[in-house]
Design a protein around this motif. Sequence first.
Motif, PDB file in Angstrom:
ATOM      1  N   LEU A  31     -34.222  79.782 -26.226  1.00 56.29           N
ATOM      2  CA  LEU A  31     -35.073  80.334 -25.164  1.00 56.29           C
ATOM      3  C   LEU A  31     -35.287  81.833 -25.351  1.00 56.29           C
ATOM      4  O   LEU A  31     -36.387  82.346 -25.140  1.00 56.29           O
ATOM      5  CB  LEU A  31     -34.447  80.058 -23.795  1.00 56.29           C
ATOM      6  CG  LEU A  31     -34.368  78.592 -23.361  1.00 56.29           C
ATOM      7  CD1 LEU A  31     -33.537  78.456 -22.091  1.00 56.29           C
ATOM      8  CD2 LEU A  31     -35.767  78.029 -23.135  1.00 56.29           C
ATOM      9  N   ASN A  34     -37.397  82.363 -28.426  1.00 58.66           N
ATOM     10  CA  ASN A  34     -38.630  81.570 -28.346  1.00 58.66           C
ATOM     11  C   ASN A  34     -38.843  80.730 -29.604  1.00 58.66           C
ATOM     12  O   ASN A  34     -39.898  80.755 -30.234  1.00 58.66           O
ATOM     13  CB  ASN A  34     -39.840  82.488 -28.109  1.00 58.66           C
ATOM     14  CG  ASN A  34     -41.064  81.712 -27.629  1.00 58.66           C
ATOM     15  OD1 ASN A  34     -40.946  80.644 -27.023  1.00 58.66           O
ATOM     16  ND2 ASN A  34     -42.245  82.227 -27.924  1.00 58.66           N
ATOM     17  N   LYS A 271     -37.079  80.933 -16.081  1.00 64.00           N
ATOM     18  CA  LYS A 271     -38.269  80.504 -16.812  1.00 64.00           C
ATOM     19  C   LYS A 271     -39.196  79.712 -15.915  1.00 64.00           C
ATOM     20  O   LYS A 271     -40.426  79.893 -15.935  1.00 64.00           O
ATOM     21  CB  LYS A 271     -37.855  79.666 -18.020  1.00 64.00           C
ATOM     22  CG  LYS A 271     -37.249  80.446 -19.178  1.00 64.00           C
ATOM     23  CD  LYS A 271     -38.329  81.120 -20.008  1.00 64.00           C
ATOM     24  CE  LYS A 271     -37.733  81.748 -21.250  1.00 64.00           C
ATOM     25  NZ  LYS A 271     -38.778  82.421 -22.075  1.00 64.00           N
TER      26      LYS A 271
END
Length: 275
Positions: A31, A34, A271
């Motif tokens: 995360l 990415n 997120k």
Amino acid sequence: MTMIKKIFDFYLDASIHVALAIFSLVHVTALTLNITVQIELYFFIFFGSVGCYNFVKFGVEAEKYILVVNTYQKNIQFFSFGCLLVAGYQLFFLSERVFVWLFILAAVTGLYALPVLPRHKNFRSFSGLKILIVAAVWAGATVLLPAISVLDEISWNVKIETIQRFLFVLILLVPFEIRDLKYDSAALKTLPQRVGVNGTKMIGYGWTILFYAITFLKTDLNLVHIAVKTILFIVLLLMLLKTGTSQKKYFSSFWVEAIPLFWWLLFIISKKCTI
């Protein structure tokens, strides 16, 4: 209630909890950077962590891990071997680059646990080296492995994330080092044995501040990263504040090891809130 407690204790003793913590940190890396990490690597790291951690915990001497008399430990042993078989199957799907790093991490883990030196039983016997090895292996497994499985080169952000992860694990090890002070041999010269409990906590505070500060060295910094790291920074400080030699049974083994899972949940929630 007794059955639930037995299941919970097995969950902790069989290293499922710590393996979930490692698994969650791999996803945090994905995360943060990415990137999309292949599912086989997730499975390998999770099941491999169970087997490796149980080997280190119960098999510091190899013959003790093979010839187990205690029924409870035998159940953990069978469970560990099953996990290693699952992890071994995942190897067929991993790239050669990942294999190289896996070999390095496996070698370091083996040197940590096995008696390979004439004057020291293993690398964990070297004074002060134990926590550095553990932190390095965690950083390698949860940052470098997923990064090199996807990226062609180790970028600046990957390097910063690796340093942060190394510091993060060092911080999490402080409560364990303080908890084990009454049991550790004086020959180990652990951090609390060298500088005392308060001195160890002060070093932990310093690591925590450094962990948070280098967040701002990243080139892809955004509000989600800052918010998550700020909350995590506060949680780590509170953890160190509550740490002492007399700890409740599950303080380190469950709550401290749950902090990586908390970090992962923070990231997931943050997120979703920004979508």
